[in-house]
Design an enzyme around this catalytic site. Sequence first.
Site, PDB file in Angstrom:
ATOM      1  N   TYR A   9       0.884  -1.209  -0.169  1.00 60.78           N
ATOM      2  CA  TYR A   9       0.087  -0.082   0.055  1.00 60.78           C
ATOM      3  C   TYR A   9       0.936   1.339  -0.034  1.00 60.78           C
ATOM      4  CZ  TYR A   9      -4.275  -2.750   0.767  1.00 60.78           C
ATOM      5  OH  TYR A   9      -5.371  -3.614   0.675  1.00 60.78           O
ATOM      6  N   THR A 116       7.184   2.164   9.176  1.00 57.40           N
ATOM      7  CA  THR A 116       6.852   2.996  10.266  1.00 57.40           C
ATOM      8  C   THR A 116       7.591   2.144  11.662  1.00 57.40           C
ATOM      9  OG1 THR A 116       4.855   3.630   9.829  1.00 57.40           O
ATOM     10  CG2 THR A 116       5.239   3.741  12.077  1.00 57.40           C
ATOM     11  N   LYS A 201       6.714   9.893  13.715  1.00 61.54           N
ATOM     12  CA  LYS A 201       5.608   9.354  13.203  1.00 61.54           C
ATOM     13  C   LYS A 201       4.623   8.455  13.903  1.00 61.54           C
ATOM     14  CE  LYS A 201       3.385   6.725  10.201  1.00 61.54           C
ATOM     15  NZ  LYS A 201       2.296   7.164   9.550  1.00 61.54           N
ATOM     16  N   ASN A 205       0.167   9.258  14.903  1.00 60.87           N
ATOM     17  CA  ASN A 205      -0.861   8.041  15.020  1.00 60.87           C
ATOM     18  C   ASN A 205      -1.272   7.736  16.257  1.00 60.87           C
ATOM     19  OD1 ASN A 205      -0.865   7.626  12.191  1.00 60.87           O
ATOM     20  ND2 ASN A 205       0.389   6.144  11.939  1.00 60.87           N
ATOM     21  N   ARG A 208      -3.822  10.563  17.197  1.00 61.94           N
ATOM     22  CA  ARG A 208      -5.164  10.125  16.445  1.00 61.94           C
ATOM     23  C   ARG A 208      -6.195   8.970  17.174  1.00 61.94           C
ATOM     24  NH1 ARG A 208      -5.884   9.434  10.842  1.00 61.94           N
ATOM     25  NH2 ARG A 208      -7.854  10.156  11.408  1.00 61.94           N
ATOM     26  N   GLY A 252      -9.473   0.263  12.543  1.00 64.60           N
ATOM     27  CA  GLY A 252      -8.625  -0.817  11.913  1.00 64.60           C
ATOM     28  C   GLY A 252      -7.169  -0.336  11.168  1.00 64.60           C
ATOM     29  N   CYS A 255      -2.219   1.277  10.815  1.00 63.65           N
ATOM     30  CA  CYS A 255      -1.355   2.524  11.402  1.00 63.65           C
ATOM     31  C   CYS A 255      -1.863   2.685  12.625  1.00 63.65           C
ATOM     32  CB  CYS A 255      -1.601   3.632  10.558  1.00 63.65           C
ATOM     33  SG  CYS A 255      -0.415   3.328   9.120  1.00 63.65           S
ATOM     34  N   TYR A 314     -11.571  -1.468   6.600  1.00 59.48           N
ATOM     35  CA  TYR A 314     -11.355  -0.778   7.935  1.00 59.48           C
ATOM     36  C   TYR A 314     -11.707   0.779   8.066  1.00 59.48           C
ATOM     37  CZ  TYR A 314      -6.930   1.826   6.850  1.00 59.48           C
ATOM     38  OH  TYR A 314      -6.140   2.713   6.224  1.00 59.48           O
ATOM     39  N   LYS A 315     -11.907   1.253   6.587  1.00 55.99           N
ATOM     40  CA  LYS A 315     -12.410   2.715   6.402  1.00 55.99           C
ATOM     41  C   LYS A 315     -13.237   2.741   5.297  1.00 55.99           C
ATOM     42  CE  LYS A 315      -9.569   6.143   5.576  1.00 55.99           C
ATOM     43  NZ  LYS A 315      -9.900   6.437   4.171  1.00 55.99           N
ATOM     44  N   ARG A 322      -7.516  -5.082   6.596  1.00 52.68           N
ATOM     45  CA  ARG A 322      -6.680  -5.313   7.590  1.00 52.68           C
ATOM     46  C   ARG A 322      -7.258  -4.786   9.126  1.00 52.68           C
ATOM     47  NH1 ARG A 322      -0.852  -4.075   5.102  1.00 52.68           N
ATOM     48  NH2 ARG A 322      -1.981  -2.013   4.593  1.00 52.68           N
TER      49      ARG A 322
HETATM   50  N1  LIG Z   1      -1.056   1.246   4.799  1.00 54.49           N
HETATM   51  C1  LIG Z   1      -0.764   2.372   5.376  1.00 54.49           C
HETATM   52  O1  LIG Z   1      -1.622   3.228   5.255  1.00 54.49           O
HETATM   53  C2  LIG Z   1       0.329   2.966   5.944  1.00 54.49           C
HETATM   54  C3  LIG Z   1       0.462   4.371   6.146  1.00 54.49           C
HETATM   55  C4  LIG Z   1       1.634   4.777   6.653  1.00 54.49           C
HETATM   56  C5  LIG Z   1       2.653   4.021   6.763  1.00 54.49           C
HETATM   57  N2  LIG Z   1       2.745   2.674   6.672  1.00 54.49           N
HETATM   58  C6  LIG Z   1       3.791   1.539   6.835  1.00 54.49           C
HETATM   59  O2  LIG Z   1       4.507   1.484   5.746  1.00 54.49           O
HETATM   60  C7  LIG Z   1       5.242   0.402   5.989  1.00 54.49           C
HETATM   61  C8  LIG Z   1       4.584  -0.677   4.841  1.00 54.49           C
HETATM   62  O3  LIG Z   1       2.927  -0.788   5.122  1.00 54.49           O
HETATM   63  P1  LIG Z   1       2.035  -1.414   3.932  1.00 54.49           P
HETATM   64  O4  LIG Z   1       0.785  -1.192   4.186  1.00 54.49           O
HETATM   65  O5  LIG Z   1       2.601  -0.951   2.486  1.00 54.49           O
HETATM   66  O6  LIG Z   1       2.538  -3.017   3.904  1.00 54.49           O
HETATM   67  P2  LIG Z   1       1.859  -4.129   2.842  1.00 54.49           P
HETATM   68  O7  LIG Z   1       1.744  -5.081   3.491  1.00 54.49           O
HETATM   69  O8  LIG Z   1       0.855  -3.693   2.012  1.00 54.49           O
HETATM   70  O9  LIG Z   1       3.254  -4.270   2.002  1.00 54.49           O
HETATM   71  C9  LIG Z   1       4.493  -4.690   2.194  1.00 54.49           C
HETATM   72  C10 LIG Z   1       5.060  -5.491   1.019  1.00 54.49           C
HETATM   73  O10 LIG Z   1       6.247  -5.838   1.485  1.00 54.49           O
HETATM   74  C11 LIG Z   1       6.907  -6.911   0.690  1.00 54.49           C
HETATM   75  N3  LIG Z   1       8.013  -7.417   1.470  1.00 54.49           N
HETATM   76  C12 LIG Z   1       7.933  -8.017   2.755  1.00 54.49           C
HETATM   77  N4  LIG Z   1       9.275  -8.134   3.026  1.00 54.49           N
HETATM   78  C13 LIG Z   1      10.013  -8.032   2.021  1.00 54.49           C
HETATM   79  C14 LIG Z   1      11.393  -8.141   1.574  1.00 54.49           C
HETATM   80  N5  LIG Z   1      12.138  -8.575   2.424  1.00 54.49           N
HETATM   81  N6  LIG Z   1      11.632  -7.816   0.314  1.00 54.49           N
HETATM   82  C15 LIG Z   1      10.744  -7.618  -0.570  1.00 54.49           C
HETATM   83  N7  LIG Z   1       9.456  -7.285  -0.444  1.00 54.49           N
HETATM   84  C16 LIG Z   1       9.071  -7.519   0.877  1.00 54.49           C
HETATM   85  C17 LIG Z   1       5.227  -7.826   0.807  1.00 54.49           C
HETATM   86  O11 LIG Z   1       5.220  -8.792  -0.119  1.00 54.49           O
HETATM   87  C18 LIG Z   1       4.424  -6.694   0.636  1.00 54.49           C
HETATM   88  O12 LIG Z   1       4.068  -6.649  -0.650  1.00 54.49           O
HETATM   89  C19 LIG Z   1       4.750  -0.230   7.255  1.00 54.49           C
HETATM   90  O13 LIG Z   1       5.562   0.067   8.255  1.00 54.49           O
HETATM   91  C20 LIG Z   1       3.299   0.620   7.736  1.00 54.49           C
HETATM   92  O14 LIG Z   1       3.254   0.741   9.247  1.00 54.49           O
HETATM   93  C21 LIG Z   1       1.583   2.346   6.045  1.00 54.49           C
END
Ligand SMILES: NC(=O)c1ccc[n+]([C@@H]2O[C@H](COP(=O)([O-])OP(=O)(O)OC[C@H]3O[C@@H](n4cnc5c(N)ncnc54)[C@H](O)[C@@H]3O)[C@@H](O)[C@H]2O)c1
Length: 406
Positions: A9, A116, A201, A205, A208, A252, A255, A314-315, A322
């Site tokens: 994401y 994060t 960071k 959150n 919130r 949910g 974050c 979740y929203k 998730r």
């Molecule tokens: N989703 C959100 O809204 C959001 C917002 C801000 C920050 N974050 C933070 O960003 C980070 C990523 O979140 P996300 O929602 O994108 O996670 P996600 O699960 O959607 O994506 C993570 C990706 O990383 C890949 N991956 C994991 N380990 C790997 C590796 N060693 N090599 C290659 N690929 C690998 C997985 O296959 C997956 O596709 C987290 O720390 C999260 O807390 C998320």
Amino acid sequence: MINVIGLGYIGLPTALMMASHGLEVVGTDYNTDLVDTLNSGRTTFKEDGLDELFAEALKAGIKFTTEYVRTDMYIISVPTPYDKFSKKVDPGYVVAAVKDVLKVCPPDATLVIESTVSPGTIDKHVRPVVEAWSAETGNKINLVHAPERIIPGNMVYELLHNNRTIGADDKAVGEEVKSRYASFCQGEIVVTDIRTAEMTKVVENTFRAVNIAFANELARICRHDGMDVYEIIRICNMHPRVNILQPGPGVGGHCISVDPWFLVGDYPSIAKVIDESMKTNDSQPSFVLNRIHEIMRENGITDYARVGLYGLTYKENVDDIRESPTLQLLEAQERHLAKPLKVFDPLVGKKVVESQVMDYDEFLKDTDMVVIMVKHDHIKASWDRLKGKVVLDCHNICPLEHVYHI
Ligand SMILES: NC(=O)c1ccc[n+]([C@@H]2O[C@H](COP(=O)([O-])OP(=O)(O)OC[C@H]3O[C@@H](n4cnc5c(N)ncnc54)[C@H](O)[C@@H]3O)[C@@H](O)[C@H]2O)c1
């Protein structure tokens, strides 16, 4: 060239945004299905503007692979869950990705952690790995933390317009990374040290989560004594220095329902308000479940099969399920051994829970009571469909008469 590791994401839109703004980008994910999907010209989740951004990035030459590539800058955006027992951040994915980067990167490469993490995680878990590599190879690596703030549902706009924080050991490296993000980011980019960036960071959150918990607690107090929480919040918010959020069915996503636990895990004897807030938010789906039972009794509904939960994400207006309050509610219900309530979500196109119904007509058929768990635009477009049913509106959005609230 930038190698973005983790195309979920956060990683995918970031990689696309950089590529479509003139940077050479290779996106890497170890999930071969995901990489195959991207290479076949399709995006992997729904998000406003993402398909258009994807098309621009493809035109600009972005590549997707399961391999790590040798280059001068890496952006790591892999998951950072929390350990359910200790509440501390689980740095396992980040550390594994860093180790893999170190196998291919050249000397002086810059390693940007976007995931994060709690304050001190990079010093405690990443730096020792990098230092061991430096001792072995005689080479240096630049460590940077650039946390992400974007919100699902508005990611593309927020990537372009949000302010950002970059934490670096070395100010010049921080400025260099800033210049890459500034290729697309129109917001202010603050350069600071790594621990400050980590803490900001998590604090954002947590702010919130605590505010949502306050609104949820008010809903419970008002329910206990028959007061109208929405009217009370509306009037309170007319005070020039009061801005209370709206209560809801729970929290949910990856974050707000996760990151504040990092502070509870690291500072258990200090983070009391945060701990209680997280417990309040986590128990909100059970509070909703109790409301469902109360309202079923009040309306003589005895059959769970005639009660439906609207919304599984979740929203609103996203397809991400998730940690969603609906999933939490179903889990709580399972613990009480009741027959699972049926669920429908117009944005979740594949079956993820047994009791999920894939069609809205089918969901409404033989349903006496609908619980609005998620305020998708879809439900707002057709309130007439709910006429004659008992409605529990967890978001105070339904204009029909005789609607129940949490
Ligand atoms: N989703 C959100 O809204 C959001 C917002 C801000 C920050 N974050 C933070 O960003 C980070 C990523 O979140 P996300 O929602 O994108 O996670 P996600 O699960 O959607 O994506 C993570 C990706 O990383 C890949 N991956 C994991 N380990 C790997 C590796 N060693 N090599 C290659 N690929 C690998 C997985 O296959 C997956 O596709 C987290 O720390 C999260 O807390 C998320």
